[in-house]
Design a protein around this motif. Structure first.
Motif, short mmCIF file in Angstrom:
data_model
loop_
_atom_site.label_atom_id
_atom_site.label_comp_id
_atom_site.label_asym_id
_atom_site.label_seq_id
_atom_site.Cartn_x
_atom_site.Cartn_y
_atom_site.Cartn_z
N THR A 39 0.69 -1.31 -0.17
CA THR A 39 -0.02 0.09 0.09
C THR A 39 0.94 1.16 0.03
OG1 THR A 39 -0.22 0.01 2.54
CG2 THR A 39 -1.93 -1.32 1.07
N LEU A 40 0.60 2.25 -0.88
CA LEU A 40 1.15 3.43 -1.03
C LEU A 40 0.23 4.46 -0.71
CD1 LEU A 40 3.19 3.05 -3.97
CD2 LEU A 40 4.00 2.81 -1.74
N ALA A 41 0.20 5.57 0.51
CA ALA A 41 -0.42 6.40 0.69
C ALA A 41 0.26 7.82 0.92
CB ALA A 41 -1.06 6.26 2.13
N PRO A 42 0.05 8.60 -0.01
CA PRO A 42 0.61 9.78 -0.19
C PRO A 42 -0.14 10.87 0.57
CG PRO A 42 -0.96 9.53 -2.25
CD PRO A 42 -0.82 8.32 -1.40
N ASP A 43 0.43 11.71 1.08
CA ASP A 43 0.00 13.16 1.68
C ASP A 43 -0.27 13.92 0.33
OD1 ASP A 43 0.12 12.34 4.31
OD2 ASP A 43 2.04 13.42 4.46
N GLN A 44 -1.49 14.21 0.02
CA GLN A 44 -1.70 14.91 -1.34
C GLN A 44 -1.57 16.35 -1.11
OE1 GLN A 44 -5.41 12.83 -3.37
NE2 GLN A 44 -5.88 12.39 -1.32
N ARG A 45 -1.72 17.03 -2.54
CA ARG A 45 -1.38 18.40 -2.66
C ARG A 45 -2.20 19.33 -1.77
NH1 ARG A 45 -1.48 21.47 -8.18
NH2 ARG A 45 -0.52 19.44 -8.81
N GLY A 46 -1.22 20.18 -1.12
CA GLY A 46 -1.87 21.15 0.04
C GLY A 46 -1.53 20.41 1.34
N ALA A 51 4.33 20.44 -1.18
CA ALA A 51 3.41 20.71 -2.27
C ALA A 51 2.10 21.45 -1.76
CB ALA A 51 3.07 19.25 -2.87
N ARG A 52 2.14 22.56 -1.31
CA ARG A 52 1.17 23.38 -0.95
C ARG A 52 1.52 24.76 -1.75
NH1 ARG A 52 2.63 22.91 5.56
NH2 ARG A 52 1.75 20.63 5.66
N PRO A 53 0.83 24.68 -3.21
CA PRO A 53 0.73 25.88 -3.87
C PRO A 53 -0.31 26.57 -3.43
CG PRO A 53 -0.25 23.93 -5.18
CD PRO A 53 0.56 23.38 -3.84
N ARG A 54 -0.19 27.95 -3.85
CA ARG A 54 -1.30 29.09 -3.38
C ARG A 54 -2.06 29.21 -4.71
NH1 ARG A 54 2.35 34.12 -0.88
NH2 ARG A 54 3.12 32.90 1.12
N GLY A 55 -3.33 29.64 -4.41
CA GLY A 55 -4.52 29.97 -5.25
C GLY A 55 -5.00 28.65 -5.31
N ARG A 56 -6.70 28.85 -5.67
CA ARG A 56 -7.53 27.95 -5.58
C ARG A 56 -7.36 27.12 -6.66
NH1 ARG A 56 -13.53 30.55 -5.95
NH2 ARG A 56 -12.98 32.15 -7.67
N ARG A 57 -7.05 27.81 -7.90
CA ARG A 57 -6.88 27.07 -9.13
C ARG A 57 -6.02 25.84 -9.12
NH1 ARG A 57 -9.58 29.15 -13.76
NH2 ARG A 57 -10.34 31.45 -13.39
N ALA A 58 -4.96 26.00 -8.23
CA ALA A 58 -4.32 24.87 -7.99
C ALA A 58 -4.68 23.53 -7.58
CB ALA A 58 -2.90 25.23 -7.09
N TYR A 59 -5.96 23.70 -6.88
CA TYR A 59 -6.65 22.62 -6.39
C TYR A 59 -7.77 22.15 -7.26
CZ TYR A 59 -3.49 23.78 -2.58
OH TYR A 59 -2.32 24.31 -2.02
N ARG A 60 -7.93 22.57 -8.41
CA ARG A 60 -8.87 21.89 -9.37
C ARG A 60 -8.76 20.47 -9.32
NH1 ARG A 60 -7.81 25.30 -14.55
NH2 ARG A 60 -5.69 24.81 -13.87
#
Length: 261
Positions: A39-46, A51-60
């Motif tokens: 099993t591979l469990a990543p901490d996802q974007r944000g 991997a914490r980009p700014r701006g809500r479009r980065a989380y589409r």
């Protein structure tokens, strides 16, 4: 990212939900490792500090989906089994629908196909349960509320059934770890949500009758958006299935693998 189980086992990618990280899958990972799966469990974007980009479009949803596809391709073992909870389920639905060649089986916990959830939102019951989705659109205030001790964020989560162990982990990982702004970006990108097609890969949907966030109508509508083999597994208990019922979601996954094989 956690990597558990035999390196030569079939790969299962586990996608966490809000407001949690990969650690929420510990109980599931242990059970699947015992069954011979890696099993591979990543901490996802944000959520991941790197991997914490700014701006809500980065989380589409398209961006979140692309992250998972990139991970699967990086693993290099071919199609994987996919399990997702809460927001991780939403991403998993998109991966399974748009990239069926990357997915052997798909197991969703708590959150149904996005089209089913969207239709259920027209009902007063689901709309009432989903009030927080509108609140999370407000700038900065949700971060302050969800960071409070006592009243506020922990009370809201405890009211939804999160236990003391998970609440302590939430404070350490999400609040003290600085993950809340990125995690809330997933909600703030909802205005950019695009339709998700029907899913053709073998699918199981696991839902708890005591879920305070997802109504029975949303759960019942889910199967209409799966064209492949589909099973609906109803549990008791709360929304936090991976934490509180790891054996149940593991069994639902293993039963699906047996049937699809």
């Amino acid at each position: 990212m956690t990597d558990t189980g035999p390196l030569d086992g079939e790969v299962v990618v586990l996608l966490h939900g809000f407001p949690q990280t990969a650690t929420s899958w510990a109980g599931v990972s242990a059970r699947l490792a015992d069954a011979g799966y890696r099993t591979l469990a990543p901490d996802q974007r944000g959520y991941s500090p790197g991997a914490r980009p700014r701006g809500r479009r980065a989380y589409r949803l398209a961006e979140l989906t692309g992250d998972v596809v990139a991970l699967i391709d990086r693993i290099g073992t071919g199609p994987v089994h996919l399990i997702g909870h809460d927001w991780g389920a939403t991403v998993g639905w998109s991966v399974a629908a748009h990239h069926p060649d990357r997915v052997r089986t798909w197991t969703a916990a708590s959150v149904p196909h996005p089209a089913a959830f969207s239709r259920a939102l027209r009902s007063p019951d689901q709309a009432r349960r989903s009030w927080y989705m509108a609140f999370f659109q407000v700038p900065r205030l949700p971060e302050r509320v969800l960071s409070r001790t006592g009243a506020g964020g922990p009370t809201l989560l405890a009211g939804a059934g999160m236990d003391d162990v998970a609440l302590a982990r939430y404070r350490h990982e999400m609040v003290e770890g600085g993950a809340l702004p990125g995690a809330l970006g997933w909600y703030r990108a909802l205005p950019f949500l695009t339709p998700v097609p029907r899913v053709a890969v073998p699918t199981a949907f696991v839902w708890s009758s005591g879920d305070s966030a997802v109504s029975r109508r949303a759960a019942d509508l889910c199967g209409r958006h799966v064209s492949g083999p589909y099973r609906f597994v109803e549990l008791g208990g709360t929304h936090w299935i991976p934490d509180q019922q790891p054996e149940a979601i593991s069994e639902a996954f293993l039963a699906g693998v047996t049937r699809s094989g």
